[in-house]
Design a protein around this motif. Structure first.
Motif, short mmCIF file in Angstrom:
data_model
loop_
_atom_site.label_atom_id
_atom_site.label_comp_id
_atom_site.label_asym_id
_atom_site.label_seq_id
_atom_site.Cartn_x
_atom_site.Cartn_y
_atom_site.Cartn_z
N ASP A 69 0.92 -1.18 0.01
CA ASP A 69 0.03 0.01 0.17
C ASP A 69 0.85 1.42 -0.11
OD1 ASP A 69 -1.68 2.18 0.86
OD2 ASP A 69 -3.36 0.74 1.51
N ALA A 70 0.62 2.19 -0.89
CA ALA A 70 1.37 3.44 -0.90
C ALA A 70 1.30 4.25 0.38
CB ALA A 70 0.90 4.21 -2.06
N ASP A 71 0.45 4.09 1.02
CA ASP A 71 -0.11 4.76 2.52
C ASP A 71 0.46 3.88 3.57
OD1 ASP A 71 -0.87 7.06 1.26
OD2 ASP A 71 -2.95 6.19 1.03
N ALA A 72 1.16 3.07 3.52
CA ALA A 72 1.62 1.92 4.57
C ALA A 72 2.04 2.76 5.67
CB ALA A 72 2.43 0.87 3.72
N ILE A 73 3.16 3.41 5.50
CA ILE A 73 3.69 4.01 6.76
C ILE A 73 2.84 5.07 7.31
CG2 ILE A 73 5.54 5.72 7.34
CD1 ILE A 73 7.44 4.50 5.09
N ALA A 74 2.04 5.88 6.61
CA ALA A 74 0.96 6.79 7.21
C ALA A 74 -0.01 6.02 7.90
CB ALA A 74 0.21 7.55 6.12
N GLN A 75 -0.50 4.64 7.56
CA GLN A 75 -1.19 3.94 8.37
C GLN A 75 -0.50 3.14 9.50
OE1 GLN A 75 -3.52 1.22 5.59
NE2 GLN A 75 -3.67 2.72 4.15
N GLY A 76 0.71 3.25 9.70
CA GLY A 76 1.38 2.67 10.82
C GLY A 76 1.64 1.26 10.54
N LEU A 77 1.60 0.68 9.08
CA LEU A 77 2.19 -0.45 8.72
C LEU A 77 3.44 -0.29 8.53
CD1 LEU A 77 -1.27 -1.49 6.55
CD2 LEU A 77 -0.80 -1.60 8.95
N CYS A 78 4.42 -0.29 9.16
CA CYS A 78 5.65 -0.20 9.21
C CYS A 78 6.68 -0.70 10.28
CB CYS A 78 6.06 1.34 8.68
SG CYS A 78 5.80 2.36 10.00
N MET A 79 8.08 -0.83 9.75
CA MET A 79 9.04 -1.04 10.75
C MET A 79 9.60 0.52 11.24
SD MET A 79 10.97 -4.16 8.99
CE MET A 79 12.21 -4.37 10.47
N PHE A 80 9.80 0.86 12.46
CA PHE A 80 10.34 1.86 12.82
C PHE A 80 11.88 1.76 12.62
CE2 PHE A 80 7.69 2.95 16.56
CZ PHE A 80 6.46 3.44 15.82
N GLN A 81 12.43 2.97 12.53
CA GLN A 81 13.95 3.20 12.18
C GLN A 81 14.53 2.34 13.48
OE1 GLN A 81 11.74 5.62 12.65
NE2 GLN A 81 12.65 7.63 11.82
N GLU A 125 -1.30 -7.92 17.41
CA GLU A 125 -1.48 -7.44 16.29
C GLU A 125 -2.87 -7.17 15.56
OE1 GLU A 125 -1.20 -5.37 13.16
OE2 GLU A 125 0.90 -5.56 14.12
N ILE A 126 -3.16 -6.16 15.26
CA ILE A 126 -4.58 -5.90 14.72
C ILE A 126 -4.84 -6.47 13.21
CG2 ILE A 126 -4.33 -3.64 13.64
CD1 ILE A 126 -7.13 -2.73 15.20
N HIS A 127 -3.96 -6.53 12.48
CA HIS A 127 -3.85 -7.03 11.13
C HIS A 127 -3.59 -8.31 10.99
CE1 HIS A 127 -4.61 -2.81 9.62
NE2 HIS A 127 -3.73 -2.40 10.52
N PRO A 128 -4.49 -9.25 10.77
CA PRO A 128 -4.24 -10.74 10.39
C PRO A 128 -3.06 -11.18 9.66
CG PRO A 128 -6.74 -10.24 10.49
CD PRO A 128 -6.02 -9.17 10.45
N GLY A 153 -5.09 -4.00 20.59
CA GLY A 153 -4.78 -3.81 21.73
C GLY A 153 -5.40 -2.75 22.60
N SER A 154 -6.18 -2.02 21.99
CA SER A 154 -6.79 -0.89 22.85
C SER A 154 -8.06 -1.44 23.45
CB SER A 154 -7.19 0.26 21.62
OG SER A 154 -8.23 -0.14 20.67
N GLN A 225 -3.36 1.75 15.29
CA GLN A 225 -4.75 1.91 15.04
C GLN A 225 -5.68 1.41 16.34
OE1 GLN A 225 -5.79 -0.11 11.49
NE2 GLN A 225 -4.18 0.85 10.29
N GLY A 226 -6.81 2.06 16.42
CA GLY A 226 -7.52 1.86 17.42
C GLY A 226 -7.79 2.43 18.95
#
Length: 235
Positions: A69-81, A125-128, A153-154, A225-226
């Motif tokens: 997804d082009a918006d993966a980082i904005a959606q929090g679907l990423c590894m941090f630095q 993890e909220i995303h299966p 988790g929320s 998310q959540g």
């Protein structure tokens, strides 16, 4: 295609050099000094938790997308630095006898680091699809003391608690007070709290019926998310 032995050795040397530089040039200057954590950073293969499409980013000081997804980082679907993941864990001072809850598994890399420091780790993890990715990665890495659960988790109940440490691997707008009852006495919760342009890594320590809070450093990070947002004024 079978690569010549020399090519394989050169590739391995380059990877280990990149890992060494990640630790020495990115992580350690960010006040990460725990010897057990530094050892984990050298032994846990970050590249194995990085999607193949972004393998070249595995050791770089950037957020790494976990989906196409082009918006993966904005959606929090990423590894941090690497420096951010390491500093969060470092500041929670995790001991070998402690039980850890992580919220926001992602690819499982932070959980793998936590597994080297704690007695056991539960990661939500909220995303299966990410939870399944993380399970495979953690199994391949030999992290037998980590359990991955698909959960929000929320909101979800946490029958496995209480925990010594709770780590939110993503930012939240307000500190999730509903998680504090799931901490043991002396337990710590770590989360990146706030809104752009100012967020702070915040550590809450539970002492009996009281809590102590400190915010040792600033960072802006994608949202988990959540979780609740702060009340907005309306006119």
């Amino acid at each position: 295609m079978n690569l010549p032995l020399n090519s394989l050795l050169d590739r391995n040397d380059a990877t280990e050099n990149a890992r060494y530089n990640m630790v020495q040039q990115q992580v350690r200057p960010w006040n990460v000094s725990g010897e057990r954590l530094l050892e984990a950073l050298y032994t846990v293969r970050r590249e194995d938790f990085t999607p193949p499409a972004h393998y070249s980013l595995a050791f770089m000081d950037v957020e790494v997308p976990l989906t196409d997804d082009a918006d993966a980082i904005a959606q929090g679907l990423c590894m941090f630095q690497p420096r951010v993941e390491a500093r969060m864990i470092n500041d929670l001072d995790i001991q070998p006898h402690e039980r850890v809850l992580e919220i926001g598994t992602g690819s499982g890399y932070s959980a793998a680091l936590l597994s080297r420091l704690a007695q056991d780790v539960l990661t939500l993890e909220i995303h299966p699809e990410l939870a399944e990715m993380a399970r495979e990665n953690l199994t391949d890495a030999g992290c037998a003391n980590v359990s991955v659960r698909v959960a929000d988790g929320s909101k979800d109940t946490l029958p496995e608690g209480p925990f010594d440490v709770i780590l939110l691997s993503g930012s939240v707008e307000v500190l999730p007070a509903n998680l504090l009852p799931h901490l043991k006495d002396g337990g710590r919760l770590g989360a990146i709290v706030g809104t752009q342009p100012v967020m702070q890594f915040t550590v809450v320590t539970k002492q009996g019926s009281q809590t102590m809070t400190k915010s040792p450093w600033d960072i802006v990070a994608p949202r988990l998310q959540g979780f609740a947002t702060a009340p907005r004024f309306s006119f």
